[in-house]
Design a protein around this motif. Structure first.
Motif, PDB file in Angstrom:
ATOM      1  N   ALA A  84       9.622  -8.934 -11.218  1.00 48.99           N
ATOM      2  CA  ALA A  84      10.067  -9.272  -9.863  1.00 48.99           C
ATOM      3  C   ALA A  84      10.493  -8.019  -9.103  1.00 48.99           C
ATOM      4  CB  ALA A  84      11.214 -10.273  -9.930  1.00 48.99           C
ATOM      5  N   VAL A  85      11.222  -7.144  -9.786  1.00 52.25           N
ATOM      6  CA  VAL A  85      11.695  -5.909  -9.143  1.00 52.25           C
ATOM      7  C   VAL A  85      10.534  -4.962  -8.880  1.00 52.25           C
ATOM      8  CG1 VAL A  85      13.116  -3.859  -9.473  1.00 52.25           C
ATOM      9  CG2 VAL A  85      14.019  -6.104 -10.091  1.00 52.25           C
ATOM     10  N   VAL A  86       9.700  -4.730  -9.903  1.00 52.03           N
ATOM     11  CA  VAL A  86       8.572  -3.819  -9.744  1.00 52.03           C
ATOM     12  C   VAL A  86       7.606  -4.352  -8.691  1.00 52.03           C
ATOM     13  CG1 VAL A  86       6.560  -2.841 -10.926  1.00 52.03           C
ATOM     14  CG2 VAL A  86       8.778  -2.866 -12.058  1.00 52.03           C
ATOM     15  N   GLY A  87       7.371  -5.663  -8.697  1.00 53.06           N
ATOM     16  CA  GLY A  87       6.483  -6.245  -7.706  1.00 53.06           C
ATOM     17  C   GLY A  87       6.984  -6.026  -6.287  1.00 53.06           C
ATOM     18  N   ALA A  88       8.283  -6.185  -6.083  1.00 53.38           N
ATOM     19  CA  ALA A  88       8.858  -5.965  -4.751  1.00 53.38           C
ATOM     20  C   ALA A  88       8.662  -4.522  -4.306  1.00 53.38           C
ATOM     21  CB  ALA A  88      10.339  -6.324  -4.751  1.00 53.38           C
ATOM     22  N   MET A  89       8.808  -3.581  -5.240  1.00 51.66           N
ATOM     23  CA  MET A  89       8.604  -2.175  -4.893  1.00 51.66           C
ATOM     24  C   MET A  89       7.140  -1.878  -4.583  1.00 51.66           C
ATOM     25  SD  MET A  89      11.592  -0.787  -4.833  1.00 51.66           S
ATOM     26  CE  MET A  89      12.034  -2.395  -4.119  1.00 51.66           C
ATOM     27  N   HIS A  90       6.232  -2.519  -5.322  1.00 51.31           N
ATOM     28  CA  HIS A  90       4.810  -2.342  -5.021  1.00 51.31           C
ATOM     29  C   HIS A  90       4.453  -2.951  -3.665  1.00 51.31           C
ATOM     30  CE1 HIS A  90       2.912  -0.291  -8.371  1.00 51.31           C
ATOM     31  NE2 HIS A  90       3.660  -0.979  -9.216  1.00 51.31           N
ATOM     32  N   GLU A  91       5.043  -4.074  -3.341  1.00 48.92           N
ATOM     33  CA  GLU A  91       4.792  -4.657  -2.018  1.00 48.92           C
ATOM     34  C   GLU A  91       5.260  -3.710  -0.913  1.00 48.92           C
ATOM     35  OE1 GLU A  91       6.105  -8.771  -1.555  1.00 48.92           O
ATOM     36  OE2 GLU A  91       5.910  -9.019  -3.731  1.00 48.92           O
ATOM     37  N   LEU A  92       6.435  -3.123  -1.099  1.00 48.78           N
ATOM     38  CA  LEU A  92       6.942  -2.160  -0.128  1.00 48.78           C
ATOM     39  C   LEU A  92       6.002  -0.969  -0.008  1.00 48.78           C
ATOM     40  CD1 LEU A  92       9.117  -0.863   1.685  1.00 48.78           C
ATOM     41  CD2 LEU A  92      10.259  -0.072  -0.412  1.00 48.78           C
ATOM     42  N   ALA A  93       5.587  -0.427  -1.144  1.00 49.77           N
ATOM     43  CA  ALA A  93       4.685   0.722  -1.118  1.00 49.77           C
ATOM     44  C   ALA A  93       3.368   0.373  -0.438  1.00 49.77           C
ATOM     45  CB  ALA A  93       4.435   1.214  -2.545  1.00 49.77           C
ATOM     46  N   THR A  94       2.854  -0.813  -0.710  1.00 50.83           N
ATOM     47  CA  THR A  94       1.583  -1.225  -0.107  1.00 50.83           C
ATOM     48  C   THR A  94       1.710  -1.341   1.409  1.00 50.83           C
ATOM     49  OG1 THR A  94       0.928  -2.400  -2.113  1.00 50.83           O
ATOM     50  CG2 THR A  94      -0.154  -3.058  -0.062  1.00 50.83           C
ATOM     51  N   LEU A 135      -4.934   2.866 -10.161  1.00 52.89           N
ATOM     52  CA  LEU A 135      -5.204   2.126  -8.931  1.00 52.89           C
ATOM     53  C   LEU A 135      -3.937   1.954  -8.100  1.00 52.89           C
ATOM     54  CD1 LEU A 135      -7.402  -1.067  -8.697  1.00 52.89           C
ATOM     55  CD2 LEU A 135      -5.290  -0.876  -7.412  1.00 52.89           C
ATOM     56  N   HIS A 136      -2.901   1.435  -8.710  1.00 49.08           N
ATOM     57  CA  HIS A 136      -1.670   1.162  -7.964  1.00 49.08           C
ATOM     58  C   HIS A 136      -0.931   2.444  -7.590  1.00 49.08           C
ATOM     59  CE1 HIS A 136      -1.848  -3.198  -8.241  1.00 49.08           C
ATOM     60  NE2 HIS A 136      -2.271  -3.047  -9.485  1.00 49.08           N
ATOM     61  N   ASP A 137      -1.111   3.488  -8.399  1.00 49.19           N
ATOM     62  CA  ASP A 137      -0.437   4.751  -8.104  1.00 49.19           C
ATOM     63  C   ASP A 137      -0.942   5.386  -6.814  1.00 49.19           C
ATOM     64  OD1 ASP A 137       1.202   4.557 -10.287  1.00 49.19           O
ATOM     65  OD2 ASP A 137       0.135   6.048 -11.502  1.00 49.19           O
ATOM     66  N   VAL A 138      -2.163   5.069  -6.404  1.00 46.99           N
ATOM     67  CA  VAL A 138      -2.648   5.576  -5.118  1.00 46.99           C
ATOM     68  C   VAL A 138      -1.729   5.106  -3.997  1.00 46.99           C
ATOM     69  CG1 VAL A 138      -4.525   5.473  -3.432  1.00 46.99           C
ATOM     70  CG2 VAL A 138      -5.054   5.743  -5.864  1.00 46.99           C
ATOM     71  N   LEU A 139      -1.401   3.830  -3.995  1.00 45.80           N
ATOM     72  CA  LEU A 139      -0.546   3.272  -2.948  1.00 45.80           C
ATOM     73  C   LEU A 139       0.873   3.828  -3.037  1.00 45.80           C
ATOM     74  CD1 LEU A 139      -1.876  -0.370  -3.208  1.00 45.80           C
ATOM     75  CD2 LEU A 139      -2.239   1.184  -1.286  1.00 45.80           C
ATOM     76  N   VAL A 140       1.383   3.947  -4.278  1.00 46.23           N
ATOM     77  CA  VAL A 140       2.737   4.484  -4.453  1.00 46.23           C
ATOM     78  C   VAL A 140       2.798   5.929  -3.984  1.00 46.23           C
ATOM     79  CG1 VAL A 140       4.532   5.018  -6.142  1.00 46.23           C
ATOM     80  CG2 VAL A 140       3.241   2.880  -6.334  1.00 46.23           C
ATOM     81  N   ARG A 141       1.777   6.701  -4.302  1.00 47.46           N
ATOM     82  CA  ARG A 141       1.754   8.114  -3.900  1.00 47.46           C
ATOM     83  C   ARG A 141       1.691   8.251  -2.378  1.00 47.46           C
ATOM     84  NH1 ARG A 141      -2.472  10.768  -2.379  1.00 47.46           N
ATOM     85  NH2 ARG A 141      -3.954   9.364  -3.434  1.00 47.46           N
ATOM     86  N   VAL A 142       0.816   7.484  -1.754  1.00 47.99           N
ATOM     87  CA  VAL A 142       0.644   7.596  -0.307  1.00 47.99           C
ATOM     88  C   VAL A 142       1.881   7.097   0.432  1.00 47.99           C
ATOM     89  CG1 VAL A 142      -0.732   6.781   1.659  1.00 47.99           C
ATOM     90  CG2 VAL A 142      -1.865   7.505  -0.448  1.00 47.99           C
ATOM     91  N   ALA A 143       2.538   6.085  -0.102  1.00 46.00           N
ATOM     92  CA  ALA A 143       3.759   5.581   0.537  1.00 46.00           C
ATOM     93  C   ALA A 143       4.855   6.629   0.534  1.00 46.00           C
ATOM     94  CB  ALA A 143       4.238   4.313  -0.157  1.00 46.00           C
ATOM     95  N   ALA A 144       4.906   7.453  -0.515  1.00 44.97           N
ATOM     96  CA  ALA A 144       5.849   8.572  -0.609  1.00 44.97           C
ATOM     97  C   ALA A 144       7.310   8.122  -0.499  1.00 44.97           C
ATOM     98  CB  ALA A 144       5.539   9.628   0.451  1.00 44.97           C
ATOM     99  N   SER A 175      -6.374  -8.893 -13.076  1.00 48.72           N
ATOM    100  CA  SER A 175      -7.698  -9.354 -12.716  1.00 48.72           C
ATOM    101  C   SER A 175      -8.398  -8.303 -11.880  1.00 48.72           C
ATOM    102  CB  SER A 175      -7.593 -10.659 -11.927  1.00 48.72           C
ATOM    103  OG  SER A 175      -8.793 -10.924 -11.231  1.00 48.72           O
ATOM    104  N   ALA A 176      -9.598  -7.903 -12.299  1.00 55.19           N
ATOM    105  CA  ALA A 176     -10.386  -6.993 -11.481  1.00 55.19           C
ATOM    106  C   ALA A 176     -10.720  -7.632 -10.140  1.00 55.19           C
ATOM    107  CB  ALA A 176     -11.660  -6.600 -12.228  1.00 55.19           C
ATOM    108  N   GLY A 177     -10.820  -8.976 -10.127  1.00 56.35           N
ATOM    109  CA  GLY A 177     -11.080  -9.679  -8.867  1.00 56.35           C
ATOM    110  C   GLY A 177      -9.929  -9.547  -7.892  1.00 56.35           C
ATOM    111  N   LEU A 178      -8.703  -9.706  -8.389  1.00 58.46           N
ATOM    112  CA  LEU A 178      -7.532  -9.505  -7.535  1.00 58.46           C
ATOM    113  C   LEU A 178      -7.467  -8.063  -7.043  1.00 58.46           C
ATOM    114  CD1 LEU A 178      -4.637 -11.486  -9.274  1.00 58.46           C
ATOM    115  CD2 LEU A 178      -5.599 -11.905  -7.014  1.00 58.46           C
ATOM    116  N   HIS A 179      -7.745  -7.128  -7.924  1.00 58.45           N
ATOM    117  CA  HIS A 179      -7.784  -5.731  -7.510  1.00 58.45           C
ATOM    118  C   HIS A 179      -8.817  -5.530  -6.406  1.00 58.45           C
ATOM    119  CE1 HIS A 179      -6.102  -4.139 -11.611  1.00 58.45           C
ATOM    120  NE2 HIS A 179      -5.143  -4.514 -10.786  1.00 58.45           N
TER     121      HIS A 179
END
Length: 224
Positions: A84-94, A135-144, A175-179
């Motif tokens: 739940a916590v990590v997902g919220a941070m990924h949503e913010l980064a995205t 894959l997800h690290d691209v978004l985290v990196r760009v969000a900075a 899921s590769a489909g979700l990705h």
């Protein structure tokens, strides 16, 4: 030759021990000793003890002073909390990253997803998780956002342990489909849709636990 700073030795020890715990090379419930691991890592005991303290803070080790330090059990409730916590941070980064993504960033995500799908088909859990991270690290990196990145780094290993167990049981939590849907939203510059798909990905992880997991949780948390 310059002396390696002690903080780097601690970080090296921490990364090596964390990786071994997540991979299951050091099993849940196993007692760990600083002298043993220092010898295996070619380090002194001091950075290993410092690494233990950090891993206790991350929830991968538990310690009773003057008694033991051991690997924590895989507790599904803890995984749901972490997801739940990590997902919220990924949503913010995205949300922050999507308007900033370059075509090269999107292509990097596509390449990572291709590696992920190939690894899943081959049953290669290590390669699948590396590709998922890429894959997800691209978004985290760009969000900075350093706070979001630090939170993700701290709690993702708790999730990975259960993902690896699921993968070993013949399934996969991703899921590769979700990705693919996430990547297309990013390519279109649709931040709202990218956030929705990111939430779906991480809700899937939060829903990993089944009744058997809950029964195991009760056993793992029982005294003694």
């Amino acid at each position: 030759m310059e002396t390696v700073p002690r903080t780097l030795l601690r970080d090296r020890a921490c990364a090596a021990i964390r990786d071994a715990i997540v991979a299951g090379d050091i099993a849940p419930g196993a007692v760990v000793r600083d002298a043993d691991l220092a010898g295996r890592l070619g380090l002194s005991r001091a950075p290993v003890r410092e690494a233990f303290a950090r891993l206790v803070d991350e929830g991968l080790l538990e310690s009773k002073p003057q008694s033991y330090t051991r690997v924590t059990p895989v507790v599904a409730a803890d995984v749901r909390d972490a997801a739940a916590v990590v997902g919220a941070m990924h949503e913010l980064a995205t949300r922050v990253a999507v308007p900033r993504l370059s075509p090269a960033d999107v292509e990097g995500m596509r390449a990572a997803n291709e590696r992920f799908a190939t690894a899943v088909r081959a049953g290669d859990v290590d390669a699948a998780l590396r590709a998922d991270d890429a894959l997800h690290d691209v978004l985290v990196r760009v969000a900075a956002n350093r706070a979001a990145a630090a939170t993700i780094a701290r709690y993702t290993p708790l999730i990975r342990r259960l993902e690896r167990r699921r993968f070993g049981e013949g399934g996969t939590c991703r899921s590769a489909g979700l990705h693919g849907r996430l990547i297309e939203a990013c390519a279109d510059g649709d931040a709202a849709e990218a956030v929705r798909v990111t939430a779906e990905i991480w809700h899937t992880l939060a829903d990993l636990a089944d009744p058997d997991d809950r029964a195991a949780d009760r056993r793992d948390r029982a005294p003694g």
